[in-house]
Design an enzyme around this catalytic site. Structure first.
Site, mmCIF file in Angstrom:
data_model
loop_
_atom_site.group_PDB
_atom_site.id
_atom_site.type_symbol
_atom_site.label_atom_id
_atom_site.label_comp_id
_atom_site.label_asym_id
_atom_site.label_seq_id
_atom_site.Cartn_x
_atom_site.Cartn_y
_atom_site.Cartn_z
ATOM 1 N N ASP A 98 16.366 -6.708 28.326
ATOM 2 C CA ASP A 98 16.749 -5.197 28.761
ATOM 3 C C ASP A 98 15.655 -4.684 29.842
ATOM 4 O O ASP A 98 14.573 -4.631 29.211
ATOM 5 C CB ASP A 98 16.687 -4.508 27.331
ATOM 6 N N ASP A 199 18.635 -0.907 32.095
ATOM 7 C CA ASP A 199 18.681 0.483 31.532
ATOM 8 C C ASP A 199 18.773 1.402 32.510
ATOM 9 O O ASP A 199 17.955 1.459 33.644
ATOM 10 C CB ASP A 199 17.229 0.529 30.663
ATOM 11 N N GLU A 256 23.714 0.022 32.926
ATOM 12 C CA GLU A 256 24.061 1.106 31.990
ATOM 13 C C GLU A 256 24.196 2.209 32.990
ATOM 14 O O GLU A 256 23.232 2.552 33.656
ATOM 15 C CB GLU A 256 22.753 1.357 31.164
ATOM 16 N N HIS A 325 22.753 0.848 20.681
ATOM 17 C CA HIS A 325 21.588 1.761 19.879
ATOM 18 C C HIS A 325 21.620 2.989 20.230
ATOM 19 O O HIS A 325 20.667 3.726 19.355
ATOM 20 C CB HIS A 325 20.382 0.689 20.151
ATOM 21 N N ASP A 326 22.496 3.462 20.901
ATOM 22 C CA ASP A 326 22.305 5.114 21.112
ATOM 23 C C ASP A 326 23.233 5.842 20.858
ATOM 24 O O ASP A 326 23.561 6.907 21.252
ATOM 25 C CB ASP A 326 22.330 5.048 22.899
HETATM 26 C C1 GLC Z 1 18.791 4.220 27.920
HETATM 27 C C2 GLC Z 1 18.663 3.384 26.563
HETATM 28 C C3 GLC Z 1 18.002 4.519 25.564
HETATM 29 C C4 GLC Z 1 16.746 4.955 26.053
HETATM 30 C C5 GLC Z 1 16.923 5.557 27.464
HETATM 31 C C6 GLC Z 1 15.462 5.557 27.978
HETATM 32 O O1 GLC Z 1 19.713 4.983 27.794
HETATM 33 O O2 GLC Z 1 19.702 2.959 26.043
HETATM 34 O O3 GLC Z 1 17.670 3.978 24.264
HETATM 35 O O4 GLC Z 1 16.199 5.926 25.344
HETATM 36 O O5 GLC Z 1 17.662 4.490 28.343
HETATM 37 O O6 GLC Z 1 14.884 4.351 28.547
#
Ligand code: GLC
Ligand code: CA
Length: 551
Positions: A98, A199, A256, A325-326
């Site tokens: 990640d 990310d 993402e 996980h979010d």
């Molecule tokens: C992404 C991750 C999340 C994190 C954010 C900041 O959205 O999935 O868990 O808090 O980025 O890195």
């Protein structure tokens, strides 16, 4: 034409903090993941995406990296990582890391240097601005509440942090920053990792000039193009990233992509560009919203997924997912975790898993893990919740109000430890878990489900096998069936000489599907989450079937 390996892959997301603790300190770790590789092999996945494992003070659970080339102390050592990679590869399982490239931890050496003065060699590696009228440079809000700017006395300036105040944003306009990141990425690729989930990548470019936003709070919903998400001019940076790193390796990349519409998506994933192979799109995530109930909106879901299925066909590739996980557990939000727990977990699985794209399973989803019964704010760990609660308390909200607002949507619902067995800590740890284990581990756990041929786990195994055995379920055309049915999500997958029908009743009531254009009597049943009751034109509540069409 040979297809790239990642199109046929099934990815499993491991959230290392909560997966398996090997040494009793209450925190999952890399040796713990190695212990469970055979479990993952048994499930049938062939790629693991590891949420961040880099050195981190854990303000945002590893998404605040203080050293990209070292392992988080709690998770183990680089030797543990090398062993994990080798053991996974020996089982035919690839590993994705990640990559957190939008920001680092404030404890990263780069930031420690940058914050010292306005003229040190790294002074421009983060986004520093002078204050305005005794306050921050503009009105931008952090995605985790409060101003997006933090003041530092040594420079008498503010530094931008779109996420927590311990996650300062890197300055991507600075070429030295980009090159330092590329060197790090190539170092991991040369080590043999098989790709990355990238990310928050749509945030790397900010509207230059840093103007105020019309509505900083409403940025998720109201602002189609807020000033730090998928901002005009981002593509050259993405292209540069790809050209200097990914393009030279046979890897898988998934970005993402908050703020990317399906019309824009080909700019990110068209195969010849060597940017990303696929995206996690957020139009679908928005459907969970921050709604207290966040119940399933079938027409909106069907419309969104279909637009992405059709929009990327021949233009790119989709990442298929219903959890990470979010977001909260899908069986608790879209399903019916009380009356139809097994049925709804398996129906939702069938609905998304057999579309065109690469499916992702988030740890515990394959067991139908549910939301946690939160009763108090001190049961949460997430920095996003802590910041929000502090802000709302200051505005006079009570603990009960805040709980009501976040209970069903908070990210910690997905972050409770993996439920391996029926013991009080779910077999996750012999110590005290960093986040409480869901008490339903008593009956909802891997050990029980591995023995039960009717379990959610067994159903995921069958879905994975089915997809592997029928290439048209991976590569075939997607077309909606029963496009306006108010209970059923149905679609066909069509290959050169075969066609399949996926039928899922996403409701608590029986559903009449006799309007289906496919000959339901003649079709061959390949999979179902309920027994074959000889009634082809009615689906029971949360029933799912996969058929091979006769015509
Ligand atoms: C992404 C991750 C999340 C994190 C954010 C900041 O959205 O999935 O868990 O808090 O980025 O890195
Ligand atoms: Ca541990």
């Amino acid at each position: 034409m040979t297809q790239p390996w990642w199109k046929d892959a099934v990815v499993y997301q491991v959230y290392p903090l909560s997966f398996n603790d090997s040494n009793g300190d209450g925190i999952g770790d890399l040796p713990g993941i190695i212990e469970k590789l055979d479990y993952l092999k048994e499930l049938g996945i062939n790629v693991i995406w590891l949420s961040p494992i880099f050195r981190s003070p854990n303000d945002d659970n590893g998404y605040d990296v203080s050293d990209y080339q070292a392992i988080m102390a709690e998770f183990g050592t680089m030797a543990d990582f090398d062993r994990l990679l080798a053991e996974a590869h020996a089982r035919g399982i690839r590993i994705l890391l990640d990559l957190v490239l939008n920001h680092t931890s404030d404890e990263h050496a780069w930031f420690q240097e940058s914050r010292q003065s306005r003229d040190n060699p790294k002074s421009d590696w983060y986004i520093w601005r002078d204050g305005k009228a005794g306050g921050p440079p503009n009105n931008w809000e952090s995605i985790f509440s409060g101003s997006a700017w933090r003041y530092y006395e040594d420079r008498d300036q503010y530094c931008l942090h779109l996420f927590s105040s311990k996650q300062p944003d890197l300055n991507w306009e600075n070429q030295d920053v980009r090159e330092a990141l590329y060197t790090m990425i190539r170092w991991w690729l040369d080590k043999g990792v098989d790709g990355f989930r990238i990310d928050a990548i749509t945030h790397i470019r900010k509207e230059q000039g840093f103007p105020d936003m019309p509505n900083p709070k409403g940025l998720e919903v109201v602002n189609a193009t807020p000033m730090h998400r998928n901002v005009e001019g981002i593509q050259p940076y993405i292209a540069d990233l790809g050209a200097n790193t990914f393009a030279h390796y046979d890897i898988m990349t998934v970005g993402e992509a908050a703020g990317v519409s399906v019309d824009d998506a080909p700019n990110w994933v068209a195969p010849e560009q060597h940017k990303f192979n696929m995206l996690f799109q957020f139009e679908q995530i928005k459907l969970w919203g921050s709604d207290v109930d966040a119940a399933l909106n079938l027409p909106a879901l069907r419309d969104t997924l279909t637009r992405w299925q059709k929009g990327l066909e021949g233009q790119g590739w989709n990442a298929l997912f219903v959890e990470n996980h979010d977001i909260a557990r899908v069986v608790s939000t879209w399903g019916n975790a009380e009356q139809y727990w097994r049925e709804s977990a398996t129906a939702i699985a069938t609905m998304y898993f057999l579309m065109q794209g690469t499916p992702f399973i988030y740890q515990g989803q394959e067991l139908g893990m549910t939301n946690f019964p939160f009763e108090r704010l001190d049961q949460f760990d997430d920095v996003a919740v802590r910041n929000l609660a502090a802000e709302e308390m200051a505005n006079g909200w009570t603990e009960a109000d805040i709980l009501e607002q976040i209970r069903n949507s908070a990210r910690d619902n997905a972050r409770t430890p993996m439920q391996w067995d029926s013991s009080p800590n779910g077999g996750f740890t012999s110590g005290t878990p960093w986040l409480a284990v869901n008490p339903n581990t008593e009956w909802l756990n891997a050990e029980q489900q591995r023995r039960d041929p009717n379990s959610v786990f067994a159903f995921y195994q069958q879905l994975i096998r089915l997809r592997a055995e029928h290439s048209s379920l991976v590569h075939g055309h997607y077309d909606l069936e029963l496009p306006t049915h108010d209970q059923v999500y149905a679609y066909t997958r069509t290959g050169t000489d075969d066609r399949y029908l996926v039928l899922t009743n996403l409701s608590d009531e029986p559903a009449d599907i006799s309007a289906c254009k496919v000959d339901l009597e003649a079709a061959e049943r390949l999979l179902g989450n309920l027994d074959d009751n000889g009634q082809p034109s009615t689906l029971r509540p949360w029933e799912a079937r996969v058929l091979r069409c006769a015509d």
